[in-house]
Design a protein around this motif. Structure first.
Motif, PDB file in Angstrom:
ATOM      1  N   LEU A  32       3.394  -1.019  -6.704  1.00 14.99           N
ATOM      2  CA  LEU A  32       1.854  -0.870  -6.866  1.00 14.99           C
ATOM      3  C   LEU A  32       1.566  -1.961  -5.901  1.00 14.99           C
ATOM      4  O   LEU A  32       0.630  -1.586  -4.981  1.00 14.99           O
ATOM      5  CB  LEU A  32       1.573  -1.286  -8.251  1.00 14.99           C
ATOM      6  CG  LEU A  32       1.879  -0.332  -9.449  1.00 14.99           C
ATOM      7  CD1 LEU A  32       1.275  -0.843 -10.786  1.00 14.99           C
ATOM      8  CD2 LEU A  32       1.229   1.122  -9.032  1.00 14.99           C
ATOM      9  N   LEU A  33       1.739  -3.270  -5.719  1.00 12.75           N
ATOM     10  CA  LEU A  33       1.413  -4.204  -4.841  1.00 12.75           C
ATOM     11  C   LEU A  33       1.667  -3.689  -3.538  1.00 12.75           C
ATOM     12  O   LEU A  33       0.746  -4.041  -2.531  1.00 12.75           O
ATOM     13  CB  LEU A  33       1.855  -5.460  -5.335  1.00 12.75           C
ATOM     14  CG  LEU A  33       1.516  -6.115  -6.574  1.00 12.75           C
ATOM     15  CD1 LEU A  33       2.384  -7.400  -6.947  1.00 12.75           C
ATOM     16  CD2 LEU A  33      -0.111  -6.471  -6.579  1.00 12.75           C
ATOM     17  N   ARG A  34       2.817  -3.252  -3.333  1.00 11.31           N
ATOM     18  CA  ARG A  34       3.008  -2.984  -2.024  1.00 11.31           C
ATOM     19  C   ARG A  34       2.344  -1.782  -1.383  1.00 11.31           C
ATOM     20  O   ARG A  34       1.750  -1.665  -0.346  1.00 11.31           O
ATOM     21  CB  ARG A  34       4.629  -2.410  -1.867  1.00 11.31           C
ATOM     22  CG  ARG A  34       5.325  -2.212  -0.312  1.00 11.31           C
ATOM     23  CD  ARG A  34       6.666  -1.912  -0.612  1.00 11.31           C
ATOM     24  NE  ARG A  34       7.078  -0.580  -1.140  1.00 11.31           N
ATOM     25  CZ  ARG A  34       7.590  -0.427  -2.234  1.00 11.31           C
ATOM     26  NH1 ARG A  34       8.026  -1.153  -2.979  1.00 11.31           N
ATOM     27  NH2 ARG A  34       7.945   0.884  -2.501  1.00 11.31           N
ATOM     28  N   TRP A  35       2.290  -0.688  -2.422  1.00 11.59           N
ATOM     29  CA  TRP A  35       1.371   0.233  -1.765  1.00 11.59           C
ATOM     30  C   TRP A  35      -0.024  -0.070  -1.574  1.00 11.59           C
ATOM     31  O   TRP A  35      -0.847   0.580  -0.695  1.00 11.59           O
ATOM     32  CB  TRP A  35       1.330   1.438  -2.898  1.00 11.59           C
ATOM     33  CG  TRP A  35       2.714   2.116  -2.737  1.00 11.59           C
ATOM     34  CD1 TRP A  35       3.826   2.049  -2.103  1.00 11.59           C
ATOM     35  CD2 TRP A  35       3.289   2.795  -4.310  1.00 11.59           C
ATOM     36  NE1 TRP A  35       4.863   2.947  -2.912  1.00 11.59           N
ATOM     37  CE2 TRP A  35       4.545   2.971  -3.952  1.00 11.59           C
ATOM     38  CE3 TRP A  35       2.784   2.763  -5.592  1.00 11.59           C
ATOM     39  CZ2 TRP A  35       5.376   3.704  -5.037  1.00 11.59           C
ATOM     40  CZ3 TRP A  35       3.491   3.476  -6.403  1.00 11.59           C
ATOM     41  CH2 TRP A  35       4.787   3.897  -6.275  1.00 11.59           C
ATOM     42  N   ALA A  36      -0.632  -0.990  -2.388  1.00 12.18           N
ATOM     43  CA  ALA A  36      -2.092  -1.432  -2.246  1.00 12.18           C
ATOM     44  C   ALA A  36      -2.026  -2.361  -0.918  1.00 12.18           C
ATOM     45  O   ALA A  36      -2.900  -2.036  -0.219  1.00 12.18           O
ATOM     46  CB  ALA A  36      -2.573  -2.155  -3.532  1.00 12.18           C
TER      47      ALA A  36
END
Length: 181
Positions: A32-36
């Motif tokens: 999630l953090l990587r995609w954001a």
């Protein structure tokens, strides 16, 4: 047919987050953090933010003073000084978290366990550090400067115990009338 890249009970090299995500078919926190981060790259190019962490307070003087302290009053003086120094940073973090919770009015009508309400709770709890440390410091000082009444005095009833409050301040005289009329 089972996924060829994931054999049941073959979790070697995976952390708990990855195992749970695979089990429930959800993205990991890191995903999630990587995609954001990927999706926010153009925005961050227009609004660059510092890459370095916030400056860490220099705690060595406080730790040296604490090590040299010999009385609760001295420990309290160091503790209160540290709390006063940390308050502006914690207040700034709290203010930001509150602004994030209120972003575009998302907090209005939000459920108690929703992300905006969680951010509001985090904002409040970031300041709880100061309040809790202050209460602990006062409790220590209360044991030194204001011990509780003896147990036998409490057994005799509240009428026989001295007030634990400090004496009232002296009466101030009423203001003098002005002679300007």
């Amino acid at each position: 047919m089972p996924d060829p890249d994931f054999e049941l009970y073959d979790n070697v090299g995976r952390d708990a987050d990855q195992i749970a995500a695979a089990r429930y078919g959800i993205a990991t926190d890191r995903d999630l953090l990587r995609w954001a981060k990927r999706d926010a790259e153009p925005f961050l190019a227009e609004h660059p933010l510092p890459d370095t962490p916030l400056p860490s307070p220099l705690l060595a003087p406080y730790q040296r003073a604490l090590a040299a302290a010999e009385t609760p009053a001295q420990v309290s003086a160091v503790t209160q000084h540290l709390l006063d120094a940390a308050e502006p940073v914690l207040q700034a973090v709290s203010d930001y978290l509150l602004a994030a919770a209120r972003w575009r009015g998302q907090h209005r009508g939000a459920e108690p366990q929703s992300p905006p309400k969680m951010l509001m709770a985090a904002a409040s709890r970031s300041l709880d550090v100061l309040a809790l440390a202050h209460q602990a410091d006062l409790a220590i000082l209360r044991t030194v400067y204001g011990p509780a009444p003896a147990p036998n005095a409490r057994a005799n009833g509240p009428a026989n115990t001295a007030s634990p409050l400090p004496p009232a301040p002296p009466q101030t005289p009423p203001p003098r009338p002005t002679s300007g009329r």
